[in-house]
Every structure is written in structure tokens, then in C-alpha cells.
Design a protein around this motif. Structure first.
Motif, short mmCIF file in Angstrom:
data_model
loop_
_atom_site.label_atom_id
_atom_site.label_comp_id
_atom_site.label_asym_id
_atom_site.label_seq_id
_atom_site.Cartn_x
_atom_site.Cartn_y
_atom_site.Cartn_z
N HIS A 16 0.79 -1.23 0.00
CA HIS A 16 0.00 0.00 0.00
C HIS A 16 0.82 1.28 0.00
O HIS A 16 0.28 2.35 -0.30
N LEU A 17 2.11 1.22 0.29
CA LEU A 17 2.95 2.41 0.26
C LEU A 17 2.92 3.06 -1.12
O LEU A 17 2.89 4.29 -1.24
N LEU A 18 2.87 2.27 -2.15
CA LEU A 18 2.84 2.81 -3.51
C LEU A 18 1.58 3.66 -3.73
O LEU A 18 1.64 4.71 -4.35
N GLU A 19 0.45 3.22 -3.18
CA GLU A 19 -0.79 3.99 -3.29
C GLU A 19 -0.68 5.31 -2.53
O GLU A 19 -1.23 6.32 -2.96
N TRP A 20 0.01 5.29 -1.41
CA TRP A 20 0.16 6.50 -0.61
C TRP A 20 1.11 7.48 -1.29
O TRP A 20 0.94 8.69 -1.16
N ILE A 21 2.10 6.96 -1.99
CA ILE A 21 3.03 7.83 -2.72
C ILE A 21 2.33 8.53 -3.88
O ILE A 21 2.56 9.70 -4.14
N CYS A 22 1.47 7.80 -4.56
CA CYS A 22 0.80 8.34 -5.76
C CYS A 22 -0.71 8.10 -5.65
O CYS A 22 -1.26 7.23 -6.33
N PRO A 23 -1.39 8.88 -4.79
CA PRO A 23 -2.82 8.63 -4.57
C PRO A 23 -3.68 8.83 -5.81
O PRO A 23 -4.75 8.23 -5.93
N GLU A 24 -3.21 9.62 -6.77
CA GLU A 24 -4.00 9.86 -7.99
C GLU A 24 -4.20 8.59 -8.81
O GLU A 24 -5.11 8.52 -9.65
#
Length: 124
Positions: A16-24
């Protein structure tokens, strides 16, 4: 059981860190424009499409939903020192979590290095 919970915690964060880095991106497959977009979009595109990240995502989702998809990785747990898996510092009673016969630690470290490069500014 504690080891499994610890692994679950790490897999969840790495997934989920990837989603937090690029929420768009909304945690979905990146748009084609991400390939040549901002630094964050390019990182999202690169990591999302890496085999190691896909493996972590599959492991995390399989554990989260308590099922195994035929298309997902082959998950197994090995106990005791095993030739080819044993690393310096491992105990003889080591527990190994394997995904498609590969030590999950190897997969996690590959993704960790990608995240570290992003946060250290090495990823341009």
C-alpha cells in the motif's frame, strides 16, 4: 503465528505504500501517461510493472482475502535450515516463507531498494 503476522504487516505496508506515494492512481494499473509523467507517476509505473511488486501485491491480497487464486503465486512455509535458502545469521530452526519457491525476503528487499531509491532521490 507471530511470524505470519509480522510478514503480513510488512507485505501490507510494501503493497500500500505505492498507493500512498501516488494517490491519484487509486491503487490501480497506471495510465499509459504515467510512463513519461511526473517523477511520482514514473515511479508508480515502474514499480507497479515490476515482477517483485506484483508478487508482493498478490501475496498481500491472497492473505487478506484468505484464498489462493490459480493465477497467484505458489505460497509455502519451510521450517528448518534448508540448503539454498540458509543465509548468514539464520538459525537452524529458521522459518522460510516462499513464494513460487523463492524466499520472500529476497522479493521484499528488491522492492525495499526501489522505495529507498525513490525516497533518497536516486530515482529521477
Amino acid at each position: 503465528m507471530i511470524l505470519i503476522h509480522g510478514l503480513w504487516d510488512v507485505l501490507t505496508c510494501f503493497n500500500h505504500l505505492l498507493e500512498w506515494i501516488c494517490p491519484e492512481a487509486h491503487g490501480r494499473e497506471p495510465a499509459a501517461k504515467f510512463k513519461d509523467g511526473t517523477r511520482t507517476q514514473r515511479f508508480y509505473y515502474r514499480l507497479w510493472n515490476s515482477t517483485d511488486y506484483k508478487n508482493i501485491k498478490d501475496l498481500c491480497n491472497n492473505l487478506k482475502h484468505f484464498h489462493h487464486k490459480a493465477s497467484g503465486p505458489d505460497i509455502s512455509i519451510e521450517k528448518g535450515a534448508k540448503a539454498g535458502l540458509l543465509r548468514a545469521g539464520d538459525s537452524l530452526s529458521q522459518t522460510y516463507f516462499l513464494s513460487d519457491h523463492e524466499d520472500v525476503r529476497v522479493i521484499l528487499m528488491a522492492v525495499y531498494r526501489e522505495y529507498k531509491g525513490y525516497f533518497d532521490g536516486a530515482f529521477k
